[in-house]
Design a protein around this motif. Structure first.
Motif, PDB file in Angstrom:
ATOM      1  N   HIS A  40      43.855  37.940  35.521  1.00 54.49           N
ATOM      2  CA  HIS A  40      43.426  36.688  34.904  1.00 54.49           C
ATOM      3  C   HIS A  40      42.856  37.002  33.531  1.00 54.49           C
ATOM      4  O   HIS A  40      41.960  37.841  33.408  1.00 54.49           O
ATOM      5  CB  HIS A  40      42.361  35.987  35.751  1.00 54.49           C
ATOM      6  CG  HIS A  40      42.844  35.582  37.093  1.00 54.49           C
ATOM      7  ND1 HIS A  40      43.342  34.336  37.356  1.00 54.49           N
ATOM      8  CD2 HIS A  40      42.925  36.265  38.249  1.00 54.49           C
ATOM      9  CE1 HIS A  40      43.699  34.260  38.632  1.00 54.49           C
ATOM     10  NE2 HIS A  40      43.458  35.429  39.186  1.00 54.49           N
ATOM     11  N   LEU A  42      40.489  36.334  30.778  1.00 54.91           N
ATOM     12  CA  LEU A  42      39.211  35.631  30.641  1.00 54.91           C
ATOM     13  C   LEU A  42      38.882  35.313  29.185  1.00 54.91           C
ATOM     14  O   LEU A  42      38.047  34.471  28.920  1.00 54.91           O
ATOM     15  CB  LEU A  42      38.079  36.456  31.260  1.00 54.91           C
ATOM     16  CG  LEU A  42      38.239  36.810  32.729  1.00 54.91           C
ATOM     17  CD1 LEU A  42      37.081  37.687  33.190  1.00 54.91           C
ATOM     18  CD2 LEU A  42      38.346  35.561  33.577  1.00 54.91           C
ATOM     19  N   SER A  47      40.177  39.786  34.683  1.00 53.27           N
ATOM     20  CA  SER A  47      39.784  40.121  36.042  1.00 53.27           C
ATOM     21  C   SER A  47      41.010  40.552  36.826  1.00 53.27           C
ATOM     22  O   SER A  47      42.137  40.179  36.496  1.00 53.27           O
ATOM     23  CB  SER A  47      39.091  38.949  36.736  1.00 53.27           C
ATOM     24  OG  SER A  47      39.997  37.900  36.964  1.00 53.27           O
ATOM     25  N   HIS A  49      42.547  41.065  40.904  1.00 55.74           N
ATOM     26  CA  HIS A  49      42.367  40.578  42.269  1.00 55.74           C
ATOM     27  C   HIS A  49      43.581  41.018  43.086  1.00 55.74           C
ATOM     28  O   HIS A  49      44.716  40.897  42.624  1.00 55.74           O
ATOM     29  CB  HIS A  49      42.262  39.051  42.276  1.00 55.74           C
ATOM     30  CG  HIS A  49      42.037  38.467  43.614  1.00 55.74           C
ATOM     31  ND1 HIS A  49      40.787  38.367  44.183  1.00 55.74           N
ATOM     32  CD2 HIS A  49      42.897  37.951  44.514  1.00 55.74           C
ATOM     33  CE1 HIS A  49      40.904  37.805  45.371  1.00 55.74           C
ATOM     34  NE2 HIS A  49      42.180  37.545  45.597  1.00 55.74           N
ATOM     35  N   ALA A  80      33.916  47.043  41.959  1.00 54.16           N
ATOM     36  CA  ALA A  80      34.641  45.841  42.401  1.00 54.16           C
ATOM     37  C   ALA A  80      33.913  45.241  43.610  1.00 54.16           C
ATOM     38  O   ALA A  80      32.904  45.777  44.076  1.00 54.16           O
ATOM     39  CB  ALA A  80      36.087  46.199  42.755  1.00 54.16           C
ATOM     40  N   SER A  94      38.223  42.358  44.213  1.00 54.30           N
ATOM     41  CA  SER A  94      38.176  41.693  42.903  1.00 54.30           C
ATOM     42  C   SER A  94      37.289  42.488  41.963  1.00 54.30           C
ATOM     43  O   SER A  94      36.283  43.062  42.377  1.00 54.30           O
ATOM     44  CB  SER A  94      37.590  40.286  43.037  1.00 54.30           C
ATOM     45  OG  SER A  94      38.352  39.516  43.927  1.00 54.30           O
ATOM     46  N   HIS A  95      37.687  42.490  40.709  1.00 53.39           N
ATOM     47  CA  HIS A  95      36.889  43.182  39.689  1.00 53.39           C
ATOM     48  C   HIS A  95      37.031  42.429  38.378  1.00 53.39           C
ATOM     49  O   HIS A  95      38.134  42.056  37.998  1.00 53.39           O
ATOM     50  CB  HIS A  95      37.377  44.619  39.512  1.00 53.39           C
ATOM     51  CG  HIS A  95      36.361  45.529  38.897  1.00 53.39           C
ATOM     52  ND1 HIS A  95      35.583  45.188  37.820  1.00 53.39           N
ATOM     53  CD2 HIS A  95      35.998  46.796  39.213  1.00 53.39           C
ATOM     54  CE1 HIS A  95      34.801  46.199  37.503  1.00 53.39           C
ATOM     55  NE2 HIS A  95      35.026  47.189  38.340  1.00 53.39           N
ATOM     56  N   GLY A  96      35.912  42.176  37.722  1.00 56.03           N
ATOM     57  CA  GLY A  96      35.933  41.466  36.453  1.00 56.03           C
ATOM     58  C   GLY A  96      35.419  42.328  35.315  1.00 56.03           C
ATOM     59  O   GLY A  96      34.492  43.118  35.501  1.00 56.03           O
ATOM     60  N   PHE A  97      36.036  42.178  34.166  1.00 58.88           N
ATOM     61  CA  PHE A  97      35.631  42.886  32.953  1.00 58.88           C
ATOM     62  C   PHE A  97      35.443  41.820  31.881  1.00 58.88           C
ATOM     63  O   PHE A  97      36.420  41.258  31.389  1.00 58.88           O
ATOM     64  CB  PHE A  97      36.699  43.889  32.510  1.00 58.88           C
ATOM     65  CG  PHE A  97      37.026  44.906  33.571  1.00 58.88           C
ATOM     66  CD1 PHE A  97      36.323  46.093  33.635  1.00 58.88           C
ATOM     67  CD2 PHE A  97      38.019  44.658  34.506  1.00 58.88           C
ATOM     68  CE1 PHE A  97      36.616  47.033  34.617  1.00 58.88           C
ATOM     69  CE2 PHE A  97      38.317  45.590  35.488  1.00 58.88           C
ATOM     70  CZ  PHE A  97      37.618  46.780  35.550  1.00 58.88           C
ATOM     71  N   ALA A  98      34.203  41.533  31.520  1.00 60.36           N
ATOM     72  CA  ALA A  98      33.901  40.429  30.606  1.00 60.36           C
ATOM     73  C   ALA A  98      33.882  40.874  29.148  1.00 60.36           C
ATOM     74  O   ALA A  98      33.117  40.365  28.349  1.00 60.36           O
ATOM     75  CB  ALA A  98      32.570  39.791  30.981  1.00 60.36           C
TER      76      ALA A  98
END
Length: 130
Positions: A40, A42, A47, A49, A80, A94-98
């Motif tokens: 995804h 952002l 992110s 998933h 994650a 899931s893992h997000g990198f902002a």
């Protein structure tokens, strides 16, 4: 470089078909016949998933405690989070990198994520056997 450009370069290196992003800024990267990852955008960041395995263990309470310990401070997941899909039928990671990152960091982040998905698939299978 944009996430799309990073993804295109990664697909070229892996010799896999490069997905396109839909209106929701999501793309499904197929690694092999048993593993695909949702990316995804952002903007900034992205992110990841993926599904780990179906929830079919007999000792659910014991298993969920094991997963919660892995989730604690991201120690067993590389930062994650293990969770469940909306229907509570599959374990997910899931893992997000902002933030934006260079290609090498992006590649390593995706590689680490894939390794954790594979690791937790093995751990889930082992737990089912006990």
């Amino acid at each position: 470089m944009t996430l799309k450009e990073h993804l295109e370069q990664l697909c070229q290196e892996l010799t896999v078909e490069c997905p396109t992003f839909n209106r929701e800024k999501m793309a499904e990267l197929t690694i092999n016949s048993t593993l695909s990852i949702d990316l995804h955008d952002l903007d900034p960041g992205f992110s990841l998933h993926a599904k780990i395995a179906p929830v079919t263990v007999k000792k659910r309470e014991e298993f969920y405690s094991y997963l919660m310990r892995a989730n604690f401070l991201g120690q067993g997941t590389g930062g994650a989070r293990i969770g469940m899909d909306a229907d509570e039928n599959f374990l997910t990671l899931s893992h997000g990198f902002a933030y934006e990152m260079d290609y090498q960091t992006f590649k390593e982040s995706v590689e680490d994520f894939v390794n954790y998905v594979l690791y937790w698939r093995e751990e889930t299978a082992k737990f089912k056997e006990t």
